[in-house]
Scaffold this motif. Structure first.
Motif, PDB file in Angstrom:
ATOM      1  N   PRO A  37      -1.133  10.442  -2.262  1.00  0.00           N
ATOM      2  CA  PRO A  37      -0.199  11.724  -2.626  1.00  0.00           C
ATOM      3  C   PRO A  37      -0.293  12.957  -1.690  1.00  0.00           C
TER       4      PRO A  37
ATOM      5  N   SER B 229       0.559  -1.232   0.022  1.00  0.00           N
ATOM      6  CA  SER B 229       0.153   0.128  -0.184  1.00  0.00           C
ATOM      7  C   SER B 229       0.846   1.096   0.016  1.00  0.00           C
ATOM      8  N   GLN B 230       0.567   2.299  -0.778  1.00  0.00           N
ATOM      9  CA  GLN B 230       1.089   3.425  -0.753  1.00  0.00           C
ATOM     10  C   GLN B 230       0.289   4.497  -0.283  1.00  0.00           C
ATOM     11  N   GLU B 231       1.136   5.507   0.471  1.00  0.00           N
ATOM     12  CA  GLU B 231       0.256   6.536   1.120  1.00  0.00           C
ATOM     13  C   GLU B 231      -0.349   7.468  -0.098  1.00  0.00           C
TER      14      GLU B 231
ATOM     15  N   SER C 281       8.069  17.390   7.490  1.00  0.00           N
ATOM     16  CA  SER C 281       9.629  17.056   7.811  1.00  0.00           C
ATOM     17  C   SER C 281      10.387  18.391   7.712  1.00  0.00           C
TER      18      SER C 281
ATOM     19  N   GLU D 169      -1.051  13.008   1.520  1.00  0.00           N
ATOM     20  CA  GLU D 169      -0.495  12.486   2.981  1.00  0.00           C
ATOM     21  C   GLU D 169       1.008  12.582   2.584  1.00  0.00           C
ATOM     22  N   TYR D 170       1.583  11.922   1.540  1.00  0.00           N
ATOM     23  CA  TYR D 170       2.892  11.952   1.264  1.00  0.00           C
ATOM     24  C   TYR D 170       3.535  13.486   1.148  1.00  0.00           C
ATOM     25  N   ALA D 171       2.803  14.332   0.371  1.00  0.00           N
ATOM     26  CA  ALA D 171       3.023  15.915   0.489  1.00  0.00           C
ATOM     27  C   ALA D 171       3.063  16.579   1.743  1.00  0.00           C
TER      28      ALA D 171
ATOM     29  N   SER E 146       3.694  14.832   4.647  1.00  0.00           N
ATOM     30  CA  SER E 146       4.691  14.342   5.448  1.00  0.00           C
ATOM     31  C   SER E 146       5.936  15.228   5.027  1.00  0.00           C
ATOM     32  N   LYS E 147       6.137  15.326   3.831  1.00  0.00           N
ATOM     33  CA  LYS E 147       7.476  16.107   3.253  1.00  0.00           C
ATOM     34  C   LYS E 147       7.275  17.257   3.840  1.00  0.00           C
TER      35      LYS E 147
END
Length: 112
Positions: free
Chosen positions: A6, A2-4, A16, A8-10, A12-13
């Protein structure tokens, strides 16, 4: 697998990146780099200028530092800052670039 998503990915980036920028301006991080720059500068300046390079952290405003540097030692301090900037976190490097700019302005004032 499973991929998160887009979004949620953005998110999290971004989180961070902001965390890294904030940590680079932490007073303890700044104090660490000021100490390294002070120590290295004292190693490089002539013996009679060693006591003319001193940085002190403000006890109330922790991101503020008093710089007591002889005009004759400024080129060495600038050189050491330049040497260390690539090793610093990004925001710490920007902070020290500003210090270089201020030191340059102060030196130029005396030339006028």
């Amino acid at each position: 697998m499973s991929q998160e998503p887009p979004i949620e990915y953005a998110a999290s980036k971004i989180n961070s990146t902001v965390k890294n920028l904030r940590e680079g301006l932490d007073p303890d991080v700044l104090a660490y780099w000021f100490k390294r720059i002070e120590d290295k500068s004292k190693e490089l300046v002539p013996e009679h200028l060693k006591d003319k390079v001193h940085f002190e952290q403000d006890r109330i405003l922790w991101m503020k530092f008093k710089m007591d540097v002889s005009k004759r030692a400024v080129p060495t301090v600038m050189q050491v800052i330049e040497e260390y900037i690539p090793m610093m976190p990004y925001s710490t490097g920007l902070y020290f670039r500003k210090i270089q700019e201020i030191l340059t302005e102060e030196m130029n004032k005396d030339l006028r």
